[in-house]
Design a protein around this motif. Sequence first.
Motif, PDB file in Angstrom:
ATOM      1  N   ILE A 139       3.406  -4.061   6.403  1.00 29.68           N
ATOM      2  CA  ILE A 139       3.266  -4.068   7.865  1.00 29.68           C
ATOM      3  C   ILE A 139       1.926  -3.160   7.833  1.00 29.68           C
ATOM      4  O   ILE A 139       2.123  -1.990   7.662  1.00 29.68           O
ATOM      5  CB  ILE A 139       4.362  -3.631   8.473  1.00 29.68           C
ATOM      6  CG1 ILE A 139       5.572  -4.714   8.544  1.00 29.68           C
ATOM      7  CG2 ILE A 139       3.726  -3.447  10.330  1.00 29.68           C
ATOM      8  CD1 ILE A 139       6.518  -4.224   9.318  1.00 29.68           C
ATOM      9  N   GLY A 140       0.897  -3.537   8.620  1.00 32.71           N
ATOM     10  CA  GLY A 140      -0.388  -2.813   8.841  1.00 32.71           C
ATOM     11  C   GLY A 140      -0.948  -2.597   7.600  1.00 32.71           C
ATOM     12  O   GLY A 140      -1.476  -1.266   7.079  1.00 32.71           O
ATOM     13  N   ALA A 141      -1.262  -3.353   6.900  1.00 31.48           N
ATOM     14  CA  ALA A 141      -1.558  -3.618   5.106  1.00 31.48           C
ATOM     15  C   ALA A 141      -3.206  -3.031   5.178  1.00 31.48           C
ATOM     16  O   ALA A 141      -3.432  -2.577   4.006  1.00 31.48           O
ATOM     17  CB  ALA A 141      -1.580  -4.847   4.628  1.00 31.48           C
ATOM     18  N   GLY A 142      -3.895  -3.287   6.190  1.00 32.49           N
ATOM     19  CA  GLY A 142      -5.088  -2.592   6.133  1.00 32.49           C
ATOM     20  C   GLY A 142      -5.797  -3.223   4.815  1.00 32.49           C
ATOM     21  O   GLY A 142      -6.048  -4.612   4.933  1.00 32.49           O
ATOM     22  N   GLY A 143      -6.277  -2.463   4.102  1.00 32.65           N
ATOM     23  CA  GLY A 143      -7.437  -3.205   2.971  1.00 32.65           C
ATOM     24  C   GLY A 143      -6.433  -3.787   1.731  1.00 32.65           C
ATOM     25  O   GLY A 143      -6.845  -4.150   0.554  1.00 32.65           O
ATOM     26  N   GLY A 144      -5.193  -3.766   1.988  1.00 34.84           N
ATOM     27  CA  GLY A 144      -4.101  -4.466   1.202  1.00 34.84           C
ATOM     28  C   GLY A 144      -3.861  -3.587  -0.482  1.00 34.84           C
ATOM     29  O   GLY A 144      -3.286  -4.132  -1.300  1.00 34.84           O
ATOM     30  N   ARG A 145      -4.115  -2.095  -0.317  1.00 31.92           N
ATOM     31  CA  ARG A 145      -3.994  -1.558  -1.470  1.00 31.92           C
ATOM     32  C   ARG A 145      -2.781  -1.649  -2.256  1.00 31.92           C
ATOM     33  O   ARG A 145      -2.433  -1.623  -3.354  1.00 31.92           O
ATOM     34  CB  ARG A 145      -4.614  -0.179  -1.483  1.00 31.92           C
ATOM     35  CG  ARG A 145      -3.752   0.890  -0.373  1.00 31.92           C
ATOM     36  CD  ARG A 145      -4.837   1.869   0.042  1.00 31.92           C
ATOM     37  NE  ARG A 145      -4.105   2.693   0.950  1.00 31.92           N
ATOM     38  CZ  ARG A 145      -3.708   2.548   2.328  1.00 31.92           C
ATOM     39  NH1 ARG A 145      -3.998   1.532   2.612  1.00 31.92           N
ATOM     40  NH2 ARG A 145      -3.135   3.573   2.815  1.00 31.92           N
ATOM     41  N   HIS A 146      -1.651  -1.448  -1.219  1.00 29.28           N
ATOM     42  CA  HIS A 146      -0.337  -1.421  -1.777  1.00 29.28           C
ATOM     43  C   HIS A 146       0.101  -2.685  -2.179  1.00 29.28           C
ATOM     44  O   HIS A 146       0.893  -2.775  -3.078  1.00 29.28           O
ATOM     45  CB  HIS A 146       0.586  -0.656  -0.583  1.00 29.28           C
ATOM     46  CG  HIS A 146       0.357   0.544  -0.449  1.00 29.28           C
ATOM     47  ND1 HIS A 146       0.028   1.074   1.047  1.00 29.28           N
ATOM     48  CD2 HIS A 146       0.020   1.823  -1.139  1.00 29.28           C
ATOM     49  CE1 HIS A 146      -0.407   2.227   1.004  1.00 29.28           C
ATOM     50  NE2 HIS A 146      -0.501   2.705  -0.222  1.00 29.28           N
ATOM     51  N   SER A 147      -0.256  -3.750  -1.397  1.00 31.16           N
ATOM     52  CA  SER A 147      -0.003  -4.905  -1.472  1.00 31.16           C
ATOM     53  C   SER A 147      -0.415  -5.480  -3.010  1.00 31.16           C
ATOM     54  O   SER A 147       0.310  -6.139  -3.782  1.00 31.16           O
ATOM     55  CB  SER A 147      -0.339  -6.173  -0.250  1.00 31.16           C
ATOM     56  OG  SER A 147       0.548  -5.775   0.617  1.00 31.16           O
ATOM     57  N   ALA A 148      -1.591  -5.346  -3.238  1.00 34.01           N
ATOM     58  CA  ALA A 148      -2.195  -5.417  -4.454  1.00 34.01           C
ATOM     59  C   ALA A 148      -1.576  -4.954  -5.547  1.00 34.01           C
ATOM     60  O   ALA A 148      -1.302  -5.656  -6.533  1.00 34.01           O
ATOM     61  CB  ALA A 148      -3.867  -5.349  -4.526  1.00 34.01           C
ATOM     62  N   PHE A 149      -1.147  -3.801  -5.560  1.00 36.63           N
ATOM     63  CA  PHE A 149      -0.444  -3.056  -6.405  1.00 36.63           C
ATOM     64  C   PHE A 149       0.877  -3.665  -6.816  1.00 36.63           C
ATOM     65  O   PHE A 149       1.092  -3.984  -7.971  1.00 36.63           O
ATOM     66  CB  PHE A 149      -0.010  -1.576  -6.074  1.00 36.63           C
ATOM     67  CG  PHE A 149       0.708  -0.707  -7.192  1.00 36.63           C
ATOM     68  CD1 PHE A 149      -0.034  -0.098  -7.924  1.00 36.63           C
ATOM     69  CD2 PHE A 149       2.018  -0.678  -6.706  1.00 36.63           C
ATOM     70  CE1 PHE A 149       0.888   0.638  -8.964  1.00 36.63           C
ATOM     71  CE2 PHE A 149       2.959   0.196  -7.722  1.00 36.63           C
ATOM     72  CZ  PHE A 149       2.221   0.732  -8.615  1.00 36.63           C
ATOM     73  N   SER A 178       4.398  -8.552  -9.872  1.00 39.31           N
ATOM     74  CA  SER A 178       5.384  -9.736  -9.724  1.00 39.31           C
ATOM     75  C   SER A 178       6.166  -9.496  -8.445  1.00 39.31           C
ATOM     76  O   SER A 178       7.178 -10.482  -8.470  1.00 39.31           O
ATOM     77  CB  SER A 178       6.225  -9.838 -10.845  1.00 39.31           C
ATOM     78  OG  SER A 178       5.498 -10.003 -12.098  1.00 39.31           O
ATOM     79  N   CYS A 179       5.854  -8.843  -7.577  1.00 37.68           N
ATOM     80  CA  CYS A 179       6.472  -8.858  -6.143  1.00 37.68           C
ATOM     81  C   CYS A 179       5.914 -10.085  -5.312  1.00 37.68           C
ATOM     82  O   CYS A 179       4.589 -10.286  -5.543  1.00 37.68           O
ATOM     83  CB  CYS A 179       6.317  -7.523  -5.469  1.00 37.68           C
ATOM     84  SG  CYS A 179       7.372  -6.285  -6.000  1.00 37.68           S
ATOM     85  N   ASP A 180       6.776 -10.658  -4.698  1.00 37.69           N
ATOM     86  CA  ASP A 180       6.099 -11.850  -3.465  1.00 37.69           C
ATOM     87  C   ASP A 180       5.778 -10.997  -2.369  1.00 37.69           C
ATOM     88  O   ASP A 180       6.502 -10.716  -1.442  1.00 37.69           O
ATOM     89  CB  ASP A 180       7.299 -12.922  -3.543  1.00 37.69           C
ATOM     90  CG  ASP A 180       6.645 -13.969  -2.551  1.00 37.69           C
ATOM     91  OD1 ASP A 180       5.684 -13.847  -1.953  1.00 37.69           O
ATOM     92  OD2 ASP A 180       7.782 -14.571  -2.093  1.00 37.69           O
ATOM     93  N   VAL A 181       4.322 -10.979  -2.141  1.00 37.25           N
ATOM     94  CA  VAL A 181       4.211 -10.087  -0.916  1.00 37.25           C
ATOM     95  C   VAL A 181       3.562 -10.971   0.019  1.00 37.25           C
ATOM     96  O   VAL A 181       2.662 -11.765  -0.079  1.00 37.25           O
ATOM     97  CB  VAL A 181       3.092  -9.161  -1.323  1.00 37.25           C
ATOM     98  CG1 VAL A 181       2.671  -8.055  -0.426  1.00 37.25           C
ATOM     99  CG2 VAL A 181       3.507  -8.206  -2.748  1.00 37.25           C
ATOM    100  N   THR A 182       3.866 -10.597   1.426  1.00 37.47           N
ATOM    101  CA  THR A 182       3.271 -10.997   2.692  1.00 37.47           C
ATOM    102  C   THR A 182       2.453  -9.948   3.336  1.00 37.47           C
ATOM    103  O   THR A 182       3.219  -8.757   3.325  1.00 37.47           O
ATOM    104  CB  THR A 182       4.300 -11.710   3.476  1.00 37.47           C
ATOM    105  OG1 THR A 182       4.908 -13.039   2.932  1.00 37.47           O
ATOM    106  CG2 THR A 182       3.731 -12.202   4.730  1.00 37.47           C
ATOM    107  N   VAL A 183       1.607  -9.964   3.974  1.00 39.01           N
ATOM    108  CA  VAL A 183       0.989  -8.894   4.610  1.00 39.01           C
ATOM    109  C   VAL A 183       0.711  -9.356   6.148  1.00 39.01           C
ATOM    110  O   VAL A 183       0.609 -10.198   6.413  1.00 39.01           O
ATOM    111  CB  VAL A 183      -0.490  -8.448   4.003  1.00 39.01           C
ATOM    112  CG1 VAL A 183      -0.427  -7.882   2.823  1.00 39.01           C
ATOM    113  CG2 VAL A 183      -1.520  -9.624   4.221  1.00 39.01           C
TER     114      VAL A 183
END
Length: 269
Positions: A72-82, A87-92
Motif C-alpha cells: 500500500i502506497g508503493a511509490g516507486g515499488g522498491r519493496h515490491s520489486a524486492f 517469488s512473492c505474488d505482489v500487488t501494489v
Amino acid sequence: MELNPAGPELGDAFGMQLSDSLRLQRPVVAYVERSDGLITPSGSAQWLGDEESWPPAIRELLGNASGRVLDIGAGGGRHSAFLAGRSCDVTVLDNSPLALGICRERGIQECVLGDIGKSADLFRDSEPFRTVLLLGNNVGLLGSAAHGTEILRQLHEVTAEDALILAEGRRPVAVTEENHAYVTANRARGRLPGELLMRIRYRTTATSWFPYLFCDPSELALIAQPAGWEISDVEDFRYPGSPPAAPLLSYTAVLRKSGRPGTDAQSAG
C-alpha cells in the motif's frame, strides 16, 4: 512573468518527483506543505533507493513477508520489486498514476490505482492477501484515529486469517515552536497530537490535501485493536546518515489478527 494567485496546479506531484528523479538520474526535492503553512523538503532518494540503502530493520521486517502481498502506497515499488524477486505474488496500490508506471517498469504486474480507504471495495472479490506492507512510514496513511481503524477493518476483510501487516511508523516530533499551536489545536478537538493535513508540492504542481498521521506504537495499538489487529515486534531504528544522538522516532511493527473487528478484538482488551 504572470502571477498565479490561484496557487499551484492540482496533479500528481509525487509521481512527477519520482519520474524526474529517474529521468535525471539524480535526487530531486519536493516539499511537504502542512495545513498551517509549514513547508519542509522531501527528497526522492528515500522512495527509490535499493535494499543496500535501507535500514537493517526494514530488511529484517521484510523477511516476514510471504504469499500474496499487498504493498500500500508503493511509490516507486522498491519493496515490491524486492519481494517479487523472492517469488512473492505482489500487488501494489497507489493513488499516483506515475508511480504505478514506475512499478510496472520494475516488473510489478499487478498495479492498482486507488485509495487506501477503498481497500475493501477494490479487493473484496480477489484472493485474500497473506502480507500487507505499510512501509516508507505508510502508517501515516492511516490519517487519523477513526479513519485508521476503518482502514484496518477493511484490510482485515481482504486478508487471510494468518495475515500480517508489516508496518513502518514515525513518532510525532517533540513539541517545537512551530508545532506547539498545531498540537494544541489537535488536542482541543480530541485528535491525536500527530494528526496532520498536508499536501505534496513539486515545482508548480501540488497534490490534493490529505490526512496523515505520526503516532507512537501505543497509539497505533489503540487504533488497530477495534479493527481486529494487535501490534507486536516493535523495533526502533534510525535511517542511515542520521546523527547518532538524534531521537529514535522511526519504528517497525508487525500487526497480527486478534479477532473479528468490534467483537473478539474488543473482548480481548
